[in-house]
Design a protein around this motif. Structure first.
Motif, mmCIF file in Angstrom:
data_model
loop_
_atom_site.group_PDB
_atom_site.id
_atom_site.type_symbol
_atom_site.label_atom_id
_atom_site.label_comp_id
_atom_site.label_asym_id
_atom_site.label_seq_id
_atom_site.Cartn_x
_atom_site.Cartn_y
_atom_site.Cartn_z
ATOM 1 N N ASP A 6 -6.285 -1.523 1.808
ATOM 2 C CA ASP A 6 -6.514 -0.275 1.086
ATOM 3 C C ASP A 6 -5.194 0.424 0.800
ATOM 4 O OD1 ASP A 6 -5.782 1.363 3.330
ATOM 5 O OD2 ASP A 6 -7.807 1.176 4.122
ATOM 6 N N ALA A 7 -5.247 1.325 -0.165
ATOM 7 C CA ALA A 7 -4.034 1.989 -0.628
ATOM 8 C C ALA A 7 -3.398 2.832 0.471
ATOM 9 C CB ALA A 7 -4.355 2.849 -1.844
ATOM 10 N N ALA A 8 -4.224 3.543 1.232
ATOM 11 C CA ALA A 8 -3.672 4.398 2.292
ATOM 12 C C ALA A 8 -2.918 3.571 3.316
ATOM 13 C CB ALA A 8 -4.796 5.190 2.958
ATOM 14 N N GLY A 9 -3.441 2.380 3.641
ATOM 15 C CA GLY A 9 -2.764 1.509 4.589
ATOM 16 C C GLY A 9 -1.430 1.010 4.085
ATOM 17 N N LEU A 10 -1.250 1.026 2.774
ATOM 18 C CA LEU A 10 0.017 0.627 2.164
ATOM 19 C C LEU A 10 0.965 1.805 1.998
ATOM 20 C CD1 LEU A 10 -1.509 -1.684 -0.596
ATOM 21 C CD2 LEU A 10 -0.186 -2.455 1.393
ATOM 22 N N GLY A 11 0.522 2.987 2.409
ATOM 23 C CA GLY A 11 1.359 4.175 2.278
ATOM 24 C C GLY A 11 1.264 4.860 0.938
ATOM 25 N N LEU A 12 0.293 4.467 0.117
ATOM 26 C CA LEU A 12 0.145 5.041 -1.216
ATOM 27 C C LEU A 12 -0.754 6.271 -1.180
ATOM 28 C CD1 LEU A 12 -0.394 1.666 -3.101
ATOM 29 C CD2 LEU A 12 1.713 3.024 -3.033
ATOM 30 N N GLN A 13 -0.469 7.208 -2.077
ATOM 31 C CA GLN A 13 -1.249 8.433 -2.157
ATOM 32 C C GLN A 13 -2.018 8.485 -3.471
ATOM 33 O OE1 GLN A 13 1.505 11.677 -1.664
ATOM 34 N NE2 GLN A 13 2.124 11.049 0.400
ATOM 35 N N PRO A 14 -3.276 8.973 -3.454
ATOM 36 C CA PRO A 14 -4.043 9.060 -4.704
ATOM 37 C C PRO A 14 -3.430 10.088 -5.648
ATOM 38 C CG PRO A 14 -5.216 10.177 -2.945
ATOM 39 C CD PRO A 14 -4.041 9.484 -2.300
ATOM 40 N N VAL A 15 -3.303 9.724 -6.912
ATOM 41 C CA VAL A 15 -2.744 10.634 -7.906
ATOM 42 C C VAL A 15 -3.857 11.344 -8.681
ATOM 43 C CG1 VAL A 15 -1.237 10.813 -9.937
ATOM 44 C CG2 VAL A 15 -0.670 9.215 -8.082
ATOM 45 N N MET A 16 -4.913 10.617 -9.040
ATOM 46 C CA MET A 16 -6.027 11.211 -9.780
ATOM 47 C C MET A 16 -7.221 11.431 -8.855
ATOM 48 S SD MET A 16 -8.377 9.607 -12.871
ATOM 49 C CE MET A 16 -7.044 9.411 -14.050
ATOM 50 N N THR A 17 -7.735 12.649 -8.846
ATOM 51 C CA THR A 17 -8.989 12.947 -8.163
ATOM 52 C C THR A 17 -9.975 13.483 -9.201
ATOM 53 O OG1 THR A 17 -7.895 13.440 -6.057
ATOM 54 C CG2 THR A 17 -10.116 14.318 -6.371
#
Length: 367
Positions: free
Chosen positions: A234-245
């Motif tokens: 998952d993105a969070a596990g890769l250190g990524l943050q959601p840009v669009m909500t």
């Protein structure tokens, strides 16, 4: 009041994700630079918004459309701009030269157009090699003709070699990228290696999983926007943050009995007394119509699921176990607290499609 739906775009998250991509690249190749891939209106996030967020940190911007490249220049972007499909006709070359664009050359016809340009247009070129994806790129059999064209054309100001990986997001223990790296090495042995041309190989998946491919320029795309390129991470596990909500609210609540149905086709049948929340979001807003009942959704800060079919302007969700939720309760369709990748997976698609499908009628608020 406007309809209660909006897409929130977090520009700080976009910057974070870009810097993370470049950090991954420079760990293996300290001099590596990163194109910010902003094609398709920055994956639905807004080209000029993305450029404004990254303008002081990005090494360069990569996209498809010549008009969008010109718009970036007119907006004050001074970094290199790469046209990922190159140019399409002779007249494009003057625009490319006037706006200092770098062009991908993926076929012999483009090389021939470069030679025919009058006056000659001296452009930086990304020579795209087809190492097995079989989409765009020059094949091994075309390389003798490519070498002849390069020898007789004065127009490439500089040449960078590139290819695109088809399976960098797959299991590292299977085919992965090794077979394409082998083909690329065979195609460039001798003539291209001797020239010492820079290389651009890595997309988001390769940046994260195969750091040895970083070389001179990497091309992060989906990871910039907080999506994972992998089905198993998952993105969070890769250190990524959601840009669009994508956010909305509950418009109405229906109380239905056992056996009653919800929505077109009555595909949801209540197995217990059910509180049904009606959300102001449908496929005309960009939510996937094919998302089945049971797709995750957040209402009033708690996870629940959709019920029945998605309509043009509305969808239904289960509020039975959320007694605190009712009319006007906030809803998150994807983004902060609910990864777009999870919603996309439930709908049998990928987060790229969710982002790009965001409809024009949805207001955008920059956070």
């Amino acid at each position: 009041m406007p309809r209660p739906i909006e897409a929130r775009i977090d520009l700080a998250a976009l910057r974070h994700n870009y810097l993370l991509a470049r950090q991954h690249a420079t760990r293996r190749s300290p001099a590596a630079k990163a194109w910010a891939v902003v094609k398709a209106n920055a994956y639905g996030h807004g080209l000029l918004r993305a450029a404004a967020a990254l303008g002081d940190v990005a090494d360069g911007f990569a996209l498809l459309d010549l008009d969008e490249a010109v718009a970036l220049r007119e907006a004050g972007i001074r970094q290199p701009i790469l046209l990922l499909e190159g140019f399409f006709e002779l007249a494009d070359l003057a625009v490319c030269a006037d706006h200092r664009l770098t062009v991908v050359v993926h076929c012999l016809e483009q090389l021939q157009l470069l030679r025919r340009a009058l006056p000659p247009r001296c452009l930086p070129v990304y020579l795209k090699l087809n190492s097995g994806m079989n989409r765009l790129g020059l094949t091994a059999g075309q390389l003798p003709a490519v070498r002849r064209e390069l020898a007789t054309s004065p127009t490439p100001a500089a040449v960078t070699l590139m290819t695109h990986f088809a399976e960098a997001d797959g299991d590292a223990g299977e085919r992965s990228i090794n077979w394409q790296l082998e083909r690329f090495a065979a195609m460039t042995a001798g003539w291209a290696d001797a020239a010492g041309w820079p290389r651009s190989l890595a997309n988001s998946a390769a940046i994260l999983r195969y750091p040895e491919t970083a070389h001179d320029w990497v091309r992060p795309g989906i990871m910039l926007y907080g999506g994972s390129p992998f089905a198993d991470q998952d993105a969070a596990g890769l250190g990524l943050q959601p840009v669009m909500t994508l956010c909305s609210r509950i418009l109405a609540v229906q109380e239905i009995a056992v056996g009653e149905r919800v929505g077109y086709g009555g595909t949801f049948v209540a197995q217990r007394p059910t509180r049904v929340g009606v959300v102001a979001c449908g496929y005309a807003d960009g939510y996937p119509r094919h998302a089945p009942g049971g797709t995750p959704i957040i209402v009033a800060g708690r996870r629940t699921q959709t019920l029945g079919r998605v309509s043009m302007d509305m969808l239904a969700c289960d509020l039975t176990d959320l007694p605190e939720a009712g009319v006007d309760s906030p809803v998150v369709l994807w983004g902060d607290g609910l990864a777009a990748d999870e919603v996309a997976s439930a709908a049998g698609t990928i987060s790229y499609e969710l982002f790009c499908a965001l409809a024009r009628r949805v207001p955008v608020r920059v956070v």
